[in-house]
Design a protein around this motif. Structure first.
Motif: not given
Length: 740
Positions: A366-395
């Motif tokens: 149960e703790a693992k499921v809760q942990f995975l649910s909580t960390i989903t947002h935290e992992l995707r947020t820095p990925l937004y920075a990676v893809t966003g900055l990549t787009h800016l550099l490509l332009e």
């Protein structure tokens, strides 16, 4: 006196030998009877599958007579279970239900979990035919729980087949197809031909109901082949009936009529002539035999009592000798009882420890499921920075070299997002809850991007990548490009990892093309370390590698091939492996795609048509708690001459909306304080016109109604593609301007 004692002991030993011999003979007879019952029931079950109901009935009657003579609850229950299958085929569902419930009651009493799984599965199929859908679902779920708990793998495929039949009865064909696809690999692995044939006929029925006659025809061909090879007349009958319906859907009425006649001919031969006679004979014989066997049982008891009396007279003579010997045994029994008591106490303590361990494991899960649910947002947020900055550099007009690296970074970011999703949802993937996307993509370019992303790894290990792509393959296909990329990255990355100073071949060839559907074969071959024949059996399981030494030398989690197997199963395919230790490995699989005819929204094309002048000087509020994401979004907007204001949380956003006039709000969902949904609900109380778009990193499930019901106009998932971002902004602003 000593001589007399020796005499008595000798007489006692003779009697013991007599008793022992009698018991041995009785045990041997019981074993023979058990073997006979097993044989009768196996023959009966096979006869039912082949719709030979008269021999099935004869075998069930013989088995029931022997089981009642022994009063063996296990075999009585097993007989009732097979009898329930017979009544189900005869169409007498009430009697079938009575028999299977009797079997379940016996098996629960004797704790026979192996047979209980089969009984629950059969009851699920009977309840489905009776229209008791809730009962059927519970029975099948109970069967699946017991099968997984005890690792009865061969039972899981038939259970998932029956879950598919239940979904089909409830008019849920897409859910039924998911269950069928999930059960097919298991049924295949155990060569369960009857279940495989039933699965194909019902999958074809589901495909026809969602208007896929061509797919239904192919699936029905597979079922008919098994029916003819194995002599399953009922399967052949069902296949002819389905052919009739498919041809009718295609408006080929002569072919439809021909197949309908073939269906009716087999159906009449199977059931109409003998059904009533067999049903009456079953009722009469089975009821009479039960009473007769009980009478014979009483007679047998009388004979046994007479024998006991005779033996009693003889044992009375030896009572003095028995008392003497039993006295000596008493001390031994006393000691044994003490030992048994201590052993029971030890077992109880161990049992308590096991219960605590089980509870701890459940809490950890149960703790693992809760942990995975909580960390989903935290992992995707820095990925937004990676893809966003990549787009800016490509332009910002990068050099050709930099552009290639940035494109590789962008592709890797998209792949990393997909990989995180699949690892976080691994349990969801194995439970077949992950759905496939169906978008257009260029397969050749997609594979080329994969090879560019993996090029450095290959170069570091001095490996050569050879890409062979058949040019007759259509340029644009329709499918799930991210999942195809993930399969290829795992397989090619695996080959690079286990090959040094070698070669890796990636081959894509067409298998066949029918109308707008194309089937392609994929091969990934290397001349690396290879996989032993023993390890090939388990290499696709979770957290499995060739050996501990390989794990230490090459690293990795052992999840790659497991994810590949699950993803290919989801895409209605399977992975094949050819390998020899020290000589390399070859992975093969086939995938079906639809040739793309562009009728859907293409954000890249739509973005080219946007009138960016409409967005100039528009005032947009960005509600985002992450400073990096604020910076990236603001830069992207201001680069297109859009005025931008920022709110760090929902409360500030509500106050700023009250005090200022904005043309549009971009709202994050997860923030400190009130959430983006709650902030939107508050804004809608005093401003119902302003467009609000959810800019979110959460996983979007099938049901998006929660966003729209709470006042959002649209949703942009993060990390987003810039084309989609501006297309949706433009659409919202144009709509607002038209309304004004």
């Amino acid at each position: 006196m000593p001589t007399q004692i020796k005499y008595f002991i000798a007489q006692f030993l003779l009697i013991c030998c007599f008793f022992g011999s009698a018991q041995t003979n009785e045990l041997s007879e019981n074993n023979q009877m058990n073997d006979s019952i097993e044989s009768y029931l196996m023959n009966a079950s096979q006869s039912i599958d082949q719709t030979r109901l008269e021999p099935a009935l004869s075998n069930i009657i013989n088995a029931k007579e022997l089981a009642l003579q022994q009063q063996n609850k296990t075999y009585i229950a097993k007989t009732n279970m097979v009898l329930a299958k017979l009544y189900r085929e005869l169409g007498d569902l009430k009697k079938a239900e009575e028999q299977i419930l009797d079997a379940i009651a016996f098996q629960k009493e004797t704790n026979d979990e192996f047979m209980l799984v089969s009984s629950y599965r059969i009851y699920g199929s009977i309840a489905t035919k009776l229209g008791k859908f809730k009962t059927a679902l519970k029975s099948l779920q109970d069967a699946l729980i017991i099968a997984k708990k005890n690792d009865y793998k061969n039972q899981e495929g038939p259970i998932k087949l029956n879950l598919g039949l239940l979904a089909l009865a409830q008019e849920k064909p897409k859910l039924a197809i998911q269950h069928f696809n999930s059960g097919l690999p298991i049924i295949n692995s155990f060569d369960q031909y009857y279940f495989k044939a039933k699965l194909y006929t019902n999958k074809a029925r589901a495909q026809l109901s969602i208007n896929q006659p061509d797919e239904a025809m192919k699936t029905n061909d597979l079922a008919m082949q098994i029916g003819e090879d194995m002599g399953y007349a009922e399967i052949q009958s069902e296949c002819f009936e389905l052919y009739s319906q498919i041809y009718e859907r295609k408006e080929d009425y002569p072919a439809s009529l021909k197949n309908l006649r073939a269906h009716e001919k087999i159906k009449d031969a199977l059931f109409n002539t003998n059904k009533e006679i067999i049903a009456q004979e079953a009722g009469a014989k089975l009821n009479l035999n039960e009473n007769n066997v009980l009478i014979e049982e009483l007679t047998e008891e009388n004979i046994q009592q007479q024998r006991s009396l005779k033996l009693g007279r003889l044992t009375t003579i030896l009572s003095i000798a028995l008392i003497t010997i039993l006295s000596l045994l008493t001390l031994s029994l006393y000691k044994n009882n003490n030992l048994r008591a201590r052993a029971n106490e030890l077992l109880q303590n161990k049992n308590t420890e096991l219960i605590l361990a089980k509870e701890n494991a459940e809490r950890a899960s149960e703790a693992k499921v809760q942990f995975l649910s909580t960390i989903t947002h935290e992992l995707r947020t820095p990925l937004y920075a990676v893809t966003g900055l990549t787009h800016l550099l490509l332009e910002e007009s990068p050099t050709p070299n930099q552009k290639e690296h940035l494109n590789s970074l962008k592709f890797s970011g998209e792949y990393l997002l997909s990989l995180i999703n699949n690892i976080l949802d691994l349990n969801k993937l194995e439970a077949n809850k992950v759905e496939l996307e169906n978008t257009s993509f260029n397969l050749k370019k997609r594979i080329n991007d994969v090879l560019i992303a993996l090029g450095k790894s290959a170069k570091d290990r001095n490996n050569n990548l050879h890409y062979e792509f058949d040019e007759s393959i259509p340029a644009k296909l329709k499918g799930d490009p991210l999942k195809v990329s993930q399969v290829l990255i795992n397989l090619i990355g695996n080959s690079i990892k286990f090959t040094q100073n070698g070669d890796i071949w990636i081959r894509v060839k067409p298998v066949n093309r029918i109308d707008n559907k194309v089937s392609l074969s994929f091969e990934i071959e290397d001349n690396g370390v290879g996989i032993s024949e023993k390890k090939q059996l388990s290499i696709f399981e979770n957290f499995t590698q060739g050996s501990v030494q390989i794990n230490r030398k090459f690293g990795g989690t052992g999840l790659g091939l497991s994810i590949v197997k699950n993803l290919l199963s989801l895409m209605d395919s399977e992975i094949k492996l050819e390998s020899e230790l020290g000589k390399g490995s070859k992975f093969l699989f086939d995938l079906k795609f639809e040739v793309f005819e562009d009728k859907s929204t293409n954000y890249a094309e739509e973005a080219k048509k946007i009138d960016y002048s409409i967005m100039v000087d528009k005032h947009i509020l960005v509600v985002e708690d992450n400073k990096i994401n604020q910076l990236i979004t603001r830069k992207i907007l201001e680069k297109n001459e859009i005025k931008c204001d920022v709110a760090d949380n929902g409360d500030i956003a509500v106050n700023k909306t009250k005090e200022n006039t904005f043309d549009l709000i971009l709202m994050d969902i997860h923030m400190p304080g009130i959430s983006g949904i709650e902030a939107t609900k508050q804004i809608r109380k005093f401003n119902k016109e302003i467009p609000i778009i959810a800019l979110t990193a959460v996983t979007l499930d099938d049901n998006l109604d929660e966003f729209y019901d709470n006042g959002f106009n649209d949703i942009i998932p993060k990390p987003y593609k810039t084309e989609e971002f501006f297309t949706k902004l433009h659409k919202a602003l144009v709509k607002k301007q038209a309304t004004a």
